[in-house]
Design a protein around this motif. Structure first.
Motif, PDB file in Angstrom:
ATOM      1  N   PRO A   1       0.841  -1.197   0.000  1.00 51.37           N
ATOM      2  CA  PRO A   1       0.000   0.000   0.000  1.00 51.37           C
ATOM      3  C   PRO A   1       0.879   1.251   0.000  1.00 51.37           C
ATOM      4  O   PRO A   1       1.897   1.304   0.702  1.00 51.37           O
ATOM      5  N   ALA A   2       0.495   2.247  -0.784  1.00 53.51           N
ATOM      6  CA  ALA A   2       1.353   3.423  -0.939  1.00 53.51           C
ATOM      7  C   ALA A   2       0.594   4.712  -0.661  1.00 53.51           C
ATOM      8  O   ALA A   2      -0.586   4.834  -0.984  1.00 53.51           O
TER       9      ALA A   2
ATOM     10  N   ASP B   1      -4.759   0.954  10.658  1.00 55.95           N
ATOM     11  CA  ASP B   1      -5.851   0.245   9.986  1.00 55.95           C
ATOM     12  C   ASP B   1      -5.282  -0.893   9.150  1.00 55.95           C
ATOM     13  O   ASP B   1      -5.095  -0.779   7.935  1.00 55.95           O
ATOM     14  N   LYS B   2      -5.018  -2.008   9.823  1.00 54.16           N
ATOM     15  CA  LYS B   2      -4.419  -3.162   9.146  1.00 54.16           C
ATOM     16  C   LYS B   2      -5.341  -3.716   8.068  1.00 54.16           C
ATOM     17  O   LYS B   2      -4.880  -4.177   7.016  1.00 54.16           O
ATOM     18  N   ASN B   3      -6.645  -3.685   8.301  1.00 54.18           N
ATOM     19  CA  ASN B   3      -7.593  -4.201   7.305  1.00 54.18           C
ATOM     20  C   ASN B   3      -7.527  -3.393   6.013  1.00 54.18           C
ATOM     21  O   ASN B   3      -7.556  -3.962   4.914  1.00 54.18           O
ATOM     22  N   ALA B   4      -7.441  -2.081   6.135  1.00 50.30           N
ATOM     23  CA  ALA B   4      -7.356  -1.234   4.939  1.00 50.30           C
ATOM     24  C   ALA B   4      -6.080  -1.542   4.163  1.00 50.30           C
ATOM     25  O   ALA B   4      -6.095  -1.628   2.923  1.00 50.30           O
ATOM     26  N   ARG B   5      -4.963  -1.732   4.882  1.00 53.10           N
ATOM     27  CA  ARG B   5      -3.719  -2.063   4.205  1.00 53.10           C
ATOM     28  C   ARG B   5      -3.828  -3.405   3.491  1.00 53.10           C
ATOM     29  O   ARG B   5      -3.345  -3.567   2.367  1.00 53.10           O
ATOM     30  N   GLY B   6      -4.457  -4.361   4.133  1.00 57.97           N
ATOM     31  CA  GLY B   6      -4.619  -5.678   3.525  1.00 57.97           C
ATOM     32  C   GLY B   6      -5.453  -5.626   2.256  1.00 57.97           C
ATOM     33  O   GLY B   6      -5.136  -6.287   1.259  1.00 57.97           O
TER      34      GLY B   6
END
Length: 332
Positions: free
Chosen positions: A248-249, A295-300
Protein backbone atom coordinates in the motif's frame (compact mmCIF):
# COMPACT_ATOMS: atom_id res chain seq x y z
CA UNK A 1 11.16 14.81 -13.95
CA UNK A 2 13.37 11.96 -12.80
CA UNK A 3 14.52 8.67 -14.30
CA UNK A 4 11.25 6.73 -14.49
CA UNK A 5 10.83 7.06 -18.25
CA UNK A 6 14.34 5.76 -18.88
CA UNK A 7 13.93 2.90 -16.39
CA UNK A 8 10.79 1.63 -18.10
CA UNK A 9 12.36 1.99 -21.55
CA UNK A 10 15.32 -0.08 -20.37
CA UNK A 11 12.91 -2.74 -19.08
CA UNK A 12 11.18 -2.83 -22.46
CA UNK A 13 14.53 -2.89 -24.27
CA UNK A 14 15.68 -5.88 -22.22
CA UNK A 15 12.47 -7.75 -23.00
CA UNK A 16 12.79 -7.01 -26.72
CA UNK A 17 16.48 -7.93 -26.85
CA UNK A 18 16.56 -10.94 -24.53
CA UNK A 19 13.10 -12.30 -25.31
CA UNK A 20 12.94 -11.67 -29.05
CA UNK A 21 16.49 -11.04 -30.28
CA UNK A 22 15.71 -7.46 -31.28
CA UNK A 23 18.61 -5.01 -31.68
CA UNK A 24 17.83 -1.91 -29.59
CA UNK A 25 19.27 1.61 -29.71
CA UNK A 26 18.46 4.63 -27.53
CA UNK A 27 17.90 8.07 -29.08
CA UNK A 28 18.17 10.49 -26.17
CA UNK A 29 19.32 13.85 -24.90
CA UNK A 30 22.67 14.24 -23.16
CA UNK A 31 22.75 13.10 -19.52
CA UNK A 32 25.79 11.50 -17.89
CA UNK A 33 23.74 9.43 -15.43
CA UNK A 34 21.19 8.31 -18.01
CA UNK A 35 23.97 7.45 -20.47
CA UNK A 36 25.71 5.34 -17.84
CA UNK A 37 22.49 3.41 -17.20
CA UNK A 38 22.07 2.64 -20.90
CA UNK A 39 25.74 1.79 -21.48
CA UNK A 40 25.69 -0.68 -18.58
CA UNK A 41 23.19 -2.64 -20.66
CA UNK A 42 25.45 -2.30 -23.75
CA UNK A 43 22.82 -0.54 -25.87
CA UNK A 44 24.09 1.98 -28.46
CA UNK A 45 23.20 5.63 -27.78
CA UNK A 46 22.27 8.07 -30.53
CA UNK A 47 22.70 11.34 -28.68
CA UNK A 48 20.85 14.52 -29.52
CA UNK A 49 22.88 17.64 -30.36
CA UNK A 50 23.93 19.79 -27.43
CA UNK A 51 21.58 22.62 -26.53
CA UNK A 52 17.89 22.88 -25.84
CA UNK A 53 17.01 23.92 -29.41
CA UNK A 54 17.76 21.71 -32.41
CA UNK A 55 15.93 20.17 -35.36
CA UNK A 56 14.33 17.21 -33.59
CA UNK A 57 12.62 15.92 -36.71
CA UNK A 58 15.83 15.77 -38.75
CA UNK A 59 17.77 14.26 -35.84
CA UNK A 60 15.16 11.57 -35.18
CA UNK A 61 14.96 10.63 -38.85
CA UNK A 62 18.74 10.31 -38.89
CA UNK A 63 18.60 8.06 -35.80
CA UNK A 64 16.07 5.75 -37.41
CA UNK A 65 18.11 5.64 -40.60
CA UNK A 66 21.42 4.92 -38.84
CA UNK A 67 19.96 2.21 -36.62
CA UNK A 68 17.87 0.70 -39.44
CA UNK A 69 14.99 0.68 -36.97
CA UNK A 70 11.74 -0.99 -37.96
CA UNK A 71 10.10 0.05 -34.68
CA UNK A 72 10.21 3.42 -32.91
CA UNK A 73 9.05 3.52 -29.28
CA UNK A 74 8.40 7.10 -28.16
CA UNK A 75 8.52 7.95 -24.46
CA UNK A 76 9.15 11.70 -24.23
CA UNK A 77 7.66 14.76 -22.56
CA UNK A 78 9.03 17.48 -24.83
CA UNK A 79 7.83 19.24 -27.99
CA UNK A 80 8.72 16.51 -30.50
CA UNK A 81 6.14 17.20 -33.26
CA UNK A 82 3.58 14.75 -34.52
CA UNK A 83 4.77 15.51 -38.05
CA UNK A 84 8.12 13.88 -37.29
CA UNK A 85 6.37 10.62 -36.44
CA UNK A 86 3.96 10.88 -39.38
CA UNK A 87 6.87 11.10 -41.80
CA UNK A 88 8.48 7.99 -40.32
CA UNK A 89 5.18 6.09 -40.30
CA UNK A 90 4.69 6.86 -43.99
CA UNK A 91 8.04 5.18 -44.67
CA UNK A 92 6.90 2.02 -42.90
CA UNK A 93 8.32 2.49 -39.39
CA UNK A 94 6.06 1.02 -36.70
CA UNK A 95 5.36 3.80 -34.20
CA UNK A 96 4.46 3.05 -30.56
CA UNK A 97 3.84 5.59 -27.78
CA UNK A 98 3.98 4.97 -24.05
CA UNK A 99 1.62 6.94 -21.83
CA UNK A 100 1.62 9.90 -24.27
CA UNK A 101 -1.57 11.96 -24.63
CA UNK A 102 -0.05 14.66 -26.81
CA UNK A 103 -0.89 14.95 -30.52
CA UNK A 104 1.89 12.43 -31.15
CA UNK A 105 -0.59 9.69 -30.33
CA UNK A 106 -2.33 10.25 -33.68
CA UNK A 107 0.77 9.00 -35.49
CA UNK A 108 0.98 5.78 -33.46
CA UNK A 109 0.30 2.28 -34.69
CA UNK A 110 0.26 1.16 -31.05
CA UNK A 111 -0.56 3.27 -27.97
CA UNK A 112 -0.23 1.95 -24.41
CA UNK A 113 -1.65 3.56 -21.24
CA UNK A 114 -2.41 2.74 -17.62
CA UNK A 115 -6.05 3.19 -16.62
CA UNK A 116 -5.90 6.83 -15.55
CA UNK A 117 -8.62 9.49 -15.91
CA UNK A 118 -6.83 11.52 -18.60
CA UNK A 119 -6.89 8.58 -21.03
CA UNK A 120 -10.62 8.05 -20.59
CA UNK A 121 -11.31 11.76 -21.07
CA UNK A 122 -9.39 12.19 -24.34
CA UNK A 123 -11.27 11.97 -27.62
CA UNK A 124 -10.07 8.89 -29.49
CA UNK A 125 -12.52 9.09 -32.39
CA UNK A 126 -10.61 8.75 -35.64
CA UNK A 127 -7.61 7.02 -34.05
CA UNK A 128 -6.42 4.45 -36.58
CA UNK A 129 -3.91 2.58 -34.46
CA UNK A 130 -4.44 -0.02 -31.77
CA UNK A 131 -5.23 1.35 -28.32
CA UNK A 132 -4.36 -0.54 -25.14
CA UNK A 133 -5.59 0.81 -21.80
CA UNK A 134 -5.19 -1.00 -18.49
CA UNK A 135 -2.91 -1.77 -15.56
CA UNK A 136 -1.66 -4.83 -17.46
CA UNK A 137 0.23 -2.48 -19.84
CA UNK A 138 2.32 -0.80 -17.13
CA UNK A 139 6.00 -1.37 -18.02
CA UNK A 140 8.08 -2.60 -15.09
CA UNK A 141 11.40 -4.38 -14.70
CA UNK A 142 11.25 -8.23 -14.76
CA UNK A 143 11.94 -8.47 -11.01
CA UNK A 144 8.45 -7.03 -10.40
CA UNK A 145 6.80 -9.95 -12.17
CA UNK A 146 8.03 -12.28 -9.43
CA UNK A 147 5.95 -13.27 -6.43
CA UNK A 148 6.81 -11.13 -3.43
CA UNK A 149 8.53 -12.97 -0.53
CA UNK A 150 6.85 -13.04 2.86
CA UNK A 151 7.49 -10.01 5.05
CA UNK A 152 9.92 -10.78 7.86
CA UNK A 153 9.66 -7.80 10.19
CA UNK A 154 8.14 -8.50 13.61
CA UNK A 155 6.86 -4.94 13.71
CA UNK A 156 5.57 -2.66 10.97
CA UNK A 157 8.02 -1.52 8.31
CA UNK A 158 7.58 1.71 6.38
CA UNK A 159 9.52 2.53 3.22
CA UNK A 160 10.32 5.94 1.74
CA UNK A 161 11.02 5.61 -2.00
CA UNK A 162 10.97 8.75 -4.14
CA UNK A 163 12.46 7.34 -7.33
CA UNK A 164 15.94 7.34 -8.79
CA UNK A 165 16.66 11.07 -8.51
CA UNK A 166 13.98 12.81 -6.38
CA UNK A 167 14.58 16.24 -7.96
CA UNK A 168 12.08 17.97 -5.64
CA UNK A 169 13.59 16.60 -2.42
CA UNK A 170 10.43 14.80 -1.37
CA UNK A 171 12.50 12.34 0.67
CA UNK A 172 13.28 15.15 3.12
CA UNK A 173 9.62 16.04 3.51
CA UNK A 174 8.68 12.39 4.08
CA UNK A 175 11.33 12.06 6.80
CA UNK A 176 10.03 15.13 8.62
CA UNK A 177 6.44 13.87 8.29
CA UNK A 178 7.22 10.43 9.72
CA UNK A 179 9.26 11.94 12.52
CA UNK A 180 6.06 13.52 13.81
CA UNK A 181 4.46 10.12 14.45
CA UNK A 182 4.59 8.20 17.73
CA UNK A 183 3.69 4.77 16.36
CA UNK A 184 6.37 2.05 16.56
CA UNK A 185 7.57 1.02 13.11
CA UNK A 186 10.81 0.50 11.22
CA UNK A 187 11.69 3.32 8.83
CA UNK A 188 13.72 2.62 5.68
CA UNK A 189 14.78 5.18 3.09
CA UNK A 190 15.87 4.12 -0.39
CA UNK A 191 17.77 6.68 -2.45
CA UNK A 192 18.74 6.20 -6.07
CA UNK A 193 21.90 6.89 -8.02
CA UNK A 194 20.65 10.31 -9.08
CA UNK A 195 19.68 11.51 -5.60
CA UNK A 196 21.05 15.04 -5.19
CA UNK A 197 20.10 15.82 -1.59
CA UNK A 198 22.54 13.56 0.27
CA UNK A 199 24.06 16.30 2.41
CA UNK A 200 20.67 17.71 3.39
CA UNK A 201 19.38 14.22 4.20
CA UNK A 202 22.41 13.46 6.36
CA UNK A 203 21.99 16.71 8.26
CA UNK A 204 18.28 16.05 8.78
CA UNK A 205 18.78 12.48 10.03
CA UNK A 206 21.17 13.84 12.64
CA UNK A 207 18.26 15.75 14.15
CA UNK A 208 15.31 13.33 14.01
CA UNK A 209 13.75 11.50 16.95
CA UNK A 210 13.12 8.41 14.88
CA UNK A 211 15.89 6.18 13.58
CA UNK A 212 15.95 5.79 9.80
CA UNK A 213 17.89 3.18 7.83
CA UNK A 214 19.23 4.50 4.51
CA UNK A 215 19.85 2.17 1.58
CA UNK A 216 21.52 3.42 -1.60
CA UNK A 217 21.55 2.17 -5.19
CA UNK A 218 19.44 -0.91 -4.44
CA UNK A 219 19.58 -3.32 -7.38
CA UNK A 220 16.83 -5.71 -6.27
CA UNK A 221 14.25 -3.06 -5.55
CA UNK A 222 11.41 -5.55 -5.66
CA UNK A 223 12.83 -7.51 -2.70
CA UNK A 224 13.38 -4.31 -0.71
CA UNK A 225 9.84 -3.14 -1.39
CA UNK A 226 8.35 -6.53 -0.56
CA UNK A 227 9.56 -6.22 3.04
CA UNK A 228 7.50 -3.07 3.62
CA UNK A 229 4.02 -2.96 5.11
CA UNK A 230 3.47 0.55 3.81
CA UNK A 231 5.34 3.03 1.61
CA UNK A 232 5.56 6.75 0.97
CA UNK A 233 6.49 7.47 -2.65
CA UNK A 234 6.57 10.03 -5.39
CA UNK A 235 3.91 9.20 -7.95
CA UNK A 236 5.42 7.59 -11.03
CA UNK A 237 7.13 4.31 -11.80
CA UNK A 238 7.83 3.76 -8.10
CA UNK A 239 4.12 3.74 -7.28
CA UNK A 240 3.47 1.07 -9.91
CA UNK A 241 6.40 -0.99 -8.66
CA UNK A 242 4.99 -0.88 -5.14
CA UNK A 243 1.61 -1.99 -6.46
CA UNK A 244 3.18 -5.00 -8.18
CA UNK A 245 4.70 -5.99 -4.83
CA UNK A 246 1.38 -5.52 -3.04
CA UNK A 247 2.62 -2.64 -0.90
CA UNK A 248 0.00 0.00 0.00
CA UNK A 249 1.35 3.42 -0.94
CA UNK A 250 0.85 7.03 0.05
CA UNK A 251 1.75 9.07 -3.04
CA UNK A 252 3.03 12.62 -3.30
CA UNK A 253 2.67 14.25 -6.72
CA UNK A 254 4.99 16.69 -8.48
CA UNK A 255 2.41 18.05 -10.93
CA UNK A 256 -1.35 18.35 -11.39
CA UNK A 257 -1.10 15.77 -14.18
CA UNK A 258 0.61 13.35 -11.79
CA UNK A 259 -2.11 14.01 -9.21
CA UNK A 260 -4.80 13.13 -11.72
CA UNK A 261 -2.96 9.97 -12.71
CA UNK A 262 -2.53 9.04 -9.04
CA UNK A 263 -6.28 9.33 -8.62
CA UNK A 264 -6.54 6.29 -10.90
CA UNK A 265 -4.57 4.23 -8.36
CA UNK A 266 -6.74 5.63 -5.58
CA UNK A 267 -9.98 4.80 -7.42
CA UNK A 268 -8.71 1.25 -8.02
CA UNK A 269 -8.07 0.83 -4.29
CA UNK A 270 -4.28 0.51 -4.53
CA UNK A 271 -3.03 3.75 -2.99
CA UNK A 272 -3.74 7.03 -1.23
CA UNK A 273 -2.71 10.35 -2.73
CA UNK A 274 -1.93 13.51 -0.78
CA UNK A 275 -2.01 15.57 -3.96
CA UNK A 276 0.49 17.99 -5.42
CA UNK A 277 3.49 18.87 -3.28
CA UNK A 278 3.16 22.21 -1.47
CA UNK A 279 3.85 23.81 1.92
CA UNK A 280 1.35 21.48 3.65
CA UNK A 281 2.65 18.21 2.19
CA UNK A 282 4.26 17.06 5.44
CA UNK A 283 1.04 17.52 7.43
CA UNK A 284 -1.03 15.59 4.89
CA UNK A 285 1.59 12.85 4.68
CA UNK A 286 1.73 12.40 8.45
CA UNK A 287 -2.07 12.13 8.68
CA UNK A 288 -2.37 9.67 5.78
CA UNK A 289 0.41 7.42 7.05
CA UNK A 290 -0.91 7.44 10.61
CA UNK A 291 -4.37 6.45 9.37
CA UNK A 292 -3.04 3.44 7.47
CA UNK A 293 -0.66 2.35 10.23
CA UNK A 294 -3.58 1.85 12.60
CA UNK A 295 -5.85 0.25 9.99
CA UNK A 296 -4.42 -3.16 9.15
CA UNK A 297 -7.59 -4.20 7.31
CA UNK A 298 -7.36 -1.23 4.94
CA UNK A 299 -3.72 -2.06 4.21
CA UNK A 300 -4.62 -5.68 3.53
CA UNK A 301 -7.36 -4.71 1.10
CA UNK A 302 -5.08 -2.28 -0.74
CA UNK A 303 -2.35 -4.89 -0.96
CA UNK A 304 -4.66 -7.55 -2.39
CA UNK A 305 -6.15 -5.15 -4.89
CA UNK A 306 -2.72 -4.00 -6.09
CA UNK A 307 -1.47 -7.56 -6.61
CA UNK A 308 -4.62 -8.37 -8.53
CA UNK A 309 -4.32 -5.43 -10.94
CA UNK A 310 -0.56 -4.92 -11.51
CA UNK A 311 1.25 -8.15 -12.35
CA UNK A 312 4.54 -6.67 -13.61
CA UNK A 313 4.28 -8.30 -17.05
CA UNK A 314 3.54 -5.17 -19.06
CA UNK A 315 6.96 -5.09 -20.74
CA UNK A 316 6.53 -8.67 -21.91
CA UNK A 317 3.08 -7.96 -23.37
CA UNK A 318 4.19 -4.78 -25.14
CA UNK A 319 7.32 -6.43 -26.56
CA UNK A 320 5.22 -9.25 -28.00
CA UNK A 321 2.81 -6.74 -29.53
CA UNK A 322 5.65 -4.68 -31.04
CA UNK A 323 7.35 -7.68 -32.59
CA UNK A 324 4.15 -9.18 -34.01
CA UNK A 325 3.11 -5.82 -35.49
CA UNK A 326 6.52 -5.27 -37.11
CA UNK A 327 6.52 -8.80 -38.46
CA UNK A 328 3.07 -8.32 -40.00
CA UNK A 329 4.15 -4.98 -41.50
CA UNK A 330 7.15 -6.60 -43.21
CA UNK A 331 4.89 -9.18 -44.85
CA UNK A 332 2.66 -6.56 -46.44
Amino acid sequence: MGLGHLVRCLALADELHEGHGVAVSFAMRASSLASQMVKRRSYPILQAPDGAVFDQEAWLHDCVLKSEAQILVVDVRDDLPQAALNALAEKGTVIAVLDDLSDRRWAADLAFYPRVPQVERVDWSGFRGKLFIGWEWVVLRPQFAQSAPLRKSSKGSLLIAMGGSDPAGLTLKAVRALDRLDEDFESVIIVGAGFCHRQALGDLLGQTRRRFTVREDVSEMSAAMAQADLAVCSFGMTSYELAAMGVPAVCVCLTEDHAESASGLVAAGMAISVGVDDQDTETRLAAAVEGLLVDKNARGQMSARARELVDGRGAKRIAEMLVSTATAARRQ
